[in-house]
Design a protein around this motif. Structure first.
Motif, mmCIF file in Angstrom:
data_model
loop_
_atom_site.group_PDB
_atom_site.id
_atom_site.type_symbol
_atom_site.label_atom_id
_atom_site.label_comp_id
_atom_site.label_asym_id
_atom_site.label_seq_id
_atom_site.Cartn_x
_atom_site.Cartn_y
_atom_site.Cartn_z
ATOM 1 N N GLN A 177 36.184 66.476 54.009
ATOM 2 C CA GLN A 177 37.082 67.551 54.322
ATOM 3 C C GLN A 177 38.253 67.352 53.441
ATOM 4 O O GLN A 177 38.679 68.391 52.776
ATOM 5 N N ASP A 178 38.658 66.009 53.228
ATOM 6 C CA ASP A 178 39.917 65.719 52.439
ATOM 7 C C ASP A 178 39.808 64.056 52.196
ATOM 8 O O ASP A 178 38.777 63.750 52.782
ATOM 9 N N GLN A 179 40.710 63.827 51.201
ATOM 10 C CA GLN A 179 40.752 62.313 50.867
ATOM 11 C C GLN A 179 42.023 62.020 50.326
ATOM 12 O O GLN A 179 42.635 62.800 49.735
ATOM 13 N N THR A 180 42.295 60.701 50.482
ATOM 14 C CA THR A 180 43.432 60.241 49.502
ATOM 15 C C THR A 180 43.227 59.684 48.162
ATOM 16 O O THR A 180 41.988 59.881 47.756
ATOM 17 N N LEU A 181 43.947 59.342 47.550
ATOM 18 C CA LEU A 181 43.927 58.920 46.037
ATOM 19 C C LEU A 181 43.397 57.528 46.358
ATOM 20 O O LEU A 181 43.489 56.929 47.490
ATOM 21 N N TRP A 182 43.051 57.092 45.374
ATOM 22 C CA TRP A 182 42.779 55.476 45.590
ATOM 23 C C TRP A 182 44.010 54.693 45.536
ATOM 24 O O TRP A 182 45.206 55.098 44.894
ATOM 25 N N SER A 183 43.998 53.573 46.237
ATOM 26 C CA SER A 183 45.369 52.838 46.251
ATOM 27 C C SER A 183 45.419 52.043 44.957
ATOM 28 O O SER A 183 44.637 52.000 44.164
ATOM 29 N N ASP A 184 46.637 51.631 45.038
ATOM 30 C CA ASP A 184 47.084 50.652 43.755
ATOM 31 C C ASP A 184 46.285 49.533 44.066
ATOM 32 O O ASP A 184 45.828 48.970 45.166
ATOM 33 N N PRO A 185 45.757 48.656 42.754
ATOM 34 C CA PRO A 185 45.206 47.653 42.947
ATOM 35 C C PRO A 185 45.896 46.587 44.038
ATOM 36 O O PRO A 185 47.297 46.386 43.858
ATOM 37 N N ILE A 186 45.367 45.974 45.009
ATOM 38 C CA ILE A 186 45.850 45.047 45.990
ATOM 39 C C ILE A 186 44.879 43.672 45.875
ATOM 40 O O ILE A 186 43.423 43.807 45.663
ATOM 41 N N CYS A 187 45.824 42.805 45.687
ATOM 42 C CA CYS A 187 45.077 41.349 45.343
ATOM 43 C C CYS A 187 45.052 40.569 46.431
ATOM 44 O O CYS A 187 46.069 40.169 47.029
#
Ligand SMILES: *[C@@H]1O[C@H](CO)[C@@H](O)[C@H](O)[C@H]1NC(C)=O
Ligand SMILES: *[C@@H]1O[C@H](CO)[C@@H](O)[C@H](O)[C@H]1NC(C)=O
Ligand SMILES: *[C@@H]1O[C@H](CO)[C@@H](O)[C@H](O)[C@H]1NC(C)=O
Length: 287
Positions: A177-187
């Motif tokens: 139905q909907d989605q967020t963007l990909w997050s910033d890289p998280i290490c």
């Protein structure tokens, strides 16, 4: 020049706070040790998909995980008919060949969120944190079971950059139905050289071991010293007792021989061994 590990660690830091609609690392207030070597706690996408209007019907949020590689930076999590991908951790080599679905949870309506004021209450803390946070990499059960069918959310790799995406799925259609963007890289955290070497369960430092063993043996030495003191004082009391008895016997013997001096004799017994002996010696001389 800074040590190599410092350079590597800096290169792996999360790159700033993202746009509004990106999954975010959990606030340090609620997850103090985050990310860990194998887990990343994220804030759930609360009041994100239903910020403008309440959603009616049933919805689930899927969380997708992807290792941050140039080749898969903009990976899609749905096919051409908007059906969400169901690829697993094993199928994607832990997110290296594509996004995998790590976990799914019901969307708590924006109006129903538990109050954060009660988070200090131990009995409710876990429930409240569960409402606000999701932990990626929290459950390795599926790795040990070859026939595991459900969602698999096993530990992540250490010192690896991951991206995350939330997808809103309309459960009555099963479509995205909907989605967020990909997050910033998280290490995820890098194992420190020390933690990698030390396998002792207590995980104590060298200094701590020295201090601990000194402190540990201190009572022993104190005990020895104490026992020694007792033995010495017993020996000492024994010998002075014998002297005193001996002396007073002699003094009493001496008393009748010097009539009229019973008072002197009485005092002399109480004056201590040295004086007594001198007096006894004197009375012997009188003999
Ligand atoms: C990522 O994908 C979206 C939609 O599929 C597209 O509009 C966008 O240009 C892509 N970005 C990059 C950097 O490839
Ligand atoms: C881990 O996953 C298994 C299988 O889905 C589940 O039965 C178990 O309760 C989970 N454990 C935790 C601590 O969430
Ligand atoms: C979810 O799917 C149902 C059934 O097709 C539909 O009636 C409803 O409008 C959908 N929800 C949204 C927000 O589009």
């Amino acid at each position: 020049m800074p040590p190599l590990w410092a350079l590597l660690a800096l290169g792996c830091l999360p790159l700033g706070v993202g746009v509004n609609l990106q999954p975010q690392l959990a606030s340090v207030t609620f997850a103090t040790n985050n990310p860990t070597l194998t887990t990343v706690a994220l804030e759930k996408p609360l009041c994100m998909f239903d910020s403008s209007a309440a959603l009616d019907g049933t919805y689930e949020i899927y969380l997708y995980v992807l290792v941050d590689l140039a080749s898969s930076r903009n990976a899609s999590v749905q096919d051409s008919s908007r059906t969400p991908l169901s690829s697993t951790f094993q199928q994607t080599e832990g997110g290296r060949t594509g996004p995998y679905k790590a976990t799914a949870f019901d969307l708590t309506p924006c109006s129903d969120l538990p109050s954060l004021d009660a988070v200090g209450d131990v009995a409710r803390a876990s429930e409240i944190l569960n409402a606000y946070l999701v932990r990626v990499g929290a459950n390795g059960t599926c790795l040990s079971d070859p026939n595991f069918q459900g969602l698999c959310n096993p530990p992540l790799s250490a010192a690896t950059e991951y991206r995350f995406k939330y997808v809103l799925v309309n459960m009555s259609t099963g479509l995205v139905q909907d989605q967020t963007l990909w997050s910033d890289p998280i290490c995820t955290r890098r194992p420190t050289p020390y933690a990698a070497i030390d396998t002792w369960p207590g995980r104590r430092s060298g200094g701590m071991i020295v201090v601990t063993s000194i402190l540990g043996s201190l009572p022993f030495f104190l005990l020895i010293a104490f026992a020694g003191a007792i033995v010495l004082s017993l020996l000492d009391t024994g010998s002075s007792d014998r002297e005193t008895t001996h002396d007073s016997q002699i003094t009493q013997e001496a008393v009748p021989r010097s009539p009229g001096t019973s008072e002197t004799a009485y005092t002399s017994v109480n004056r201590g061994p040295t004086l007594d002996r001198a007096e006894v010696f004197a009375s012997k001389l009188q003999d």
